[in-house]
Design a protein around this motif. Structure first.
Motif, PDB file in Angstrom:
ATOM      1  N   PRO A 101      13.051  12.383  37.298  1.00 27.33           N
ATOM      2  CA  PRO A 101      14.055  12.511  36.238  1.00 27.33           C
ATOM      3  C   PRO A 101      13.935  11.446  35.163  1.00 27.33           C
ATOM      4  O   PRO A 101      13.572  10.297  35.430  1.00 27.33           O
ATOM      5  N   ALA A 102      14.237  11.840  33.946  1.00 30.95           N
ATOM      6  CA  ALA A 102      14.166  10.942  32.792  1.00 30.95           C
ATOM      7  C   ALA A 102      15.335   9.967  32.796  1.00 30.95           C
ATOM      8  O   ALA A 102      16.458  10.317  33.185  1.00 30.95           O
ATOM      9  N   ALA A 103      15.076   8.751  32.344  1.00 27.52           N
ATOM     10  CA  ALA A 103      16.110   7.720  32.266  1.00 27.52           C
ATOM     11  C   ALA A 103      16.944   7.902  31.003  1.00 27.52           C
ATOM     12  O   ALA A 103      16.472   8.436  29.992  1.00 27.52           O
ATOM     13  N   LEU A 104      18.188   7.436  31.068  1.00 19.91           N
ATOM     14  CA  LEU A 104      19.076   7.523  29.906  1.00 19.91           C
ATOM     15  C   LEU A 104      18.467   6.856  28.680  1.00 19.91           C
ATOM     16  O   LEU A 104      18.502   7.400  27.573  1.00 19.91           O
ATOM     17  N   GLU A 105      17.888   5.655  28.878  1.00 24.34           N
ATOM     18  CA  GLU A 105      17.350   4.895  27.753  1.00 24.34           C
ATOM     19  C   GLU A 105      16.214   5.618  27.055  1.00 24.34           C
ATOM     20  O   GLU A 105      15.923   5.361  25.887  1.00 24.34           O
ATOM     21  N   ALA A 106      15.544   6.528  27.770  1.00 23.68           N
ATOM     22  CA  ALA A 106      14.426   7.245  27.164  1.00 23.68           C
ATOM     23  C   ALA A 106      14.878   8.415  26.303  1.00 23.68           C
ATOM     24  O   ALA A 106      14.143   8.853  25.421  1.00 23.68           O
ATOM     25  N   ILE A 107      16.086   8.910  26.549  1.00 27.63           N
ATOM     26  CA  ILE A 107      16.550  10.128  25.871  1.00 27.63           C
ATOM     27  C   ILE A 107      17.679   9.869  24.880  1.00 27.63           C
ATOM     28  O   ILE A 107      17.649  10.371  23.747  1.00 27.63           O
TER      29      ILE A 107
END
Length: 329
Positions: free
Chosen positions: A302-308
């Motif tokens: 899963p993608a991290a918040l900071e990346a999206i």
């Protein structure tokens, strides 16, 4: 496979997606189209679902009318389908659109229609917190929908995401917009924990289940790589949009009084039932982690918040995308 819609190599299989025109739905429809499926988007208002058609090749995606209150429309929507996905859900009740009708009885109608048509490949998207004994009617209806699905299609796969975030979400966007106009951010349950999951990761999980890459009859809990409190998520959002705002914890009685007033609006921003939901953490359970009923258990990272988050919250900065460049008004 090439991601370009026009280059999708069709596999000949048809998937009916109930509620496929919404926030999560459009990502799932696009992911299924990328994998070569023909997609039938079943919605109450097909005339408002035209935005999903460009997500596939010409003729690969089309919308049909269906209403979960009428069994005949459900039967028609799944006719000839190889797999079915149900995403239909509501955040508040209005008129005939009650939690029980939409989230409790509706999934059962779909499952019964699938059983009658011989379709065992059914994915039901529910929510973390679904519980028949919950105080919140939303959570009880989600649990009722799950039970109804499994009663008719035991091999159905159930996906329970935490808060889903992405460019069109109604969580971070709502509070970021509020921060543009208000010096304070009132929150209910500031220490309640969430595990936000990127919409694209949920779409991948659902498409993988349709592909046969998930264990039949299993309930998966989908959360991102990080757990944070409501207050902590608001602090992250404020940091990204470069605004200083006071985060104020609303007393329960005050929040409930405001919610009762908001419930009179066509689209309430807070309801009493949502306050009840905010009393409980919304994270992947220890049991799901131990049994690998998670995104990671499906082989997804899963993608991290900071990346999206910065990719779409920049528009709430004082100078938009130019803030980072030190632009002046």
């Amino acid at each position: 496979m090439d991601d370009a819609p026009g280059n999708a190599s069709l596999n000949g299989k048809l998937v009916t997606v109930f509620g496929g025109s919404g926030f999560l739905g459009r990502y799932i429809v696009r992911e299924l189209a990328k994998r070569g499926y023909r997609v039938r988007v079943a919605v109450r208002r097909p005339d408002l679902a035209g935005h999903v058609q460009p997500m596939g090749a010409v003729g690969q995606i089309h919308a049909v009318q269906a209403n979960l209150r009428y069994g005949w429309s459900v039967d028609r929507a799944i006719e000839g389908a190889d797999a079915v996905v149900n995403l239909v859900g509501i955040l508040f009740e209005k008129g005939k659109q009650s939690f029980e009708a939409v989230q409790g009885e509706g999934p059962g109608l779909i499952a019964q229609a699938c059983a009658k048509a011989g379709i065992s490949n059914l994915v039901q998207v529910s929510a973390i917190g679904a519980d028949s004994d919950a105080d919140a009617a939303y959570a009880r209806s989600k649990a009722a929908g799950e039970a109804a699905v499994r009663a008719s299609v035991p091999d159905a796969i159930i996906m329970r995401p935490s808060i889903v975030f992405g460019p069109e979400d109604d969580f971070f966007n709502r509070f970021a917009n509020m921060a543009r106009m208000s010096p304070i951010l009132p929150v209910v349950g500031p220490q309640t924990r969430f595990q936000p999951v990127y919409v694209g990761d949920v779409a991948d999980a659902v498409a993988l289940a349709v592909d046969g890459g998930a264990t039949p009859g299993t309930i998966y809990e989908l959360g991102g790589p990080e757990i944070d409190t409501f207050e902590g998520l608001m602090e992250r959002m404020l940091h990204i949009i470069e605004r200083r705002r006071a985060i104020i914890a609303m007393p329960d009685k005050v929040a409930e009084l405001q919610a009762r007033v908001f419930e009179l609006l066509p689209k309430p921003i807070l309801t009493v039932d949502q306050i009840k939901m905010l009393a409980n953490d919304n994270v992947v359970s220890d049991a799901a982690l131990a049994e690998q009923r998670t995104l990671q258990g499906l082989g997804l990272q899963p993608a991290a918040l900071e990346a999206i988050l910065p990719t779409y919250l920049w528009r709430y900065r004082k100078h938009g995308q130019y803030s980072a460049l030190g632009a002046k008004p």
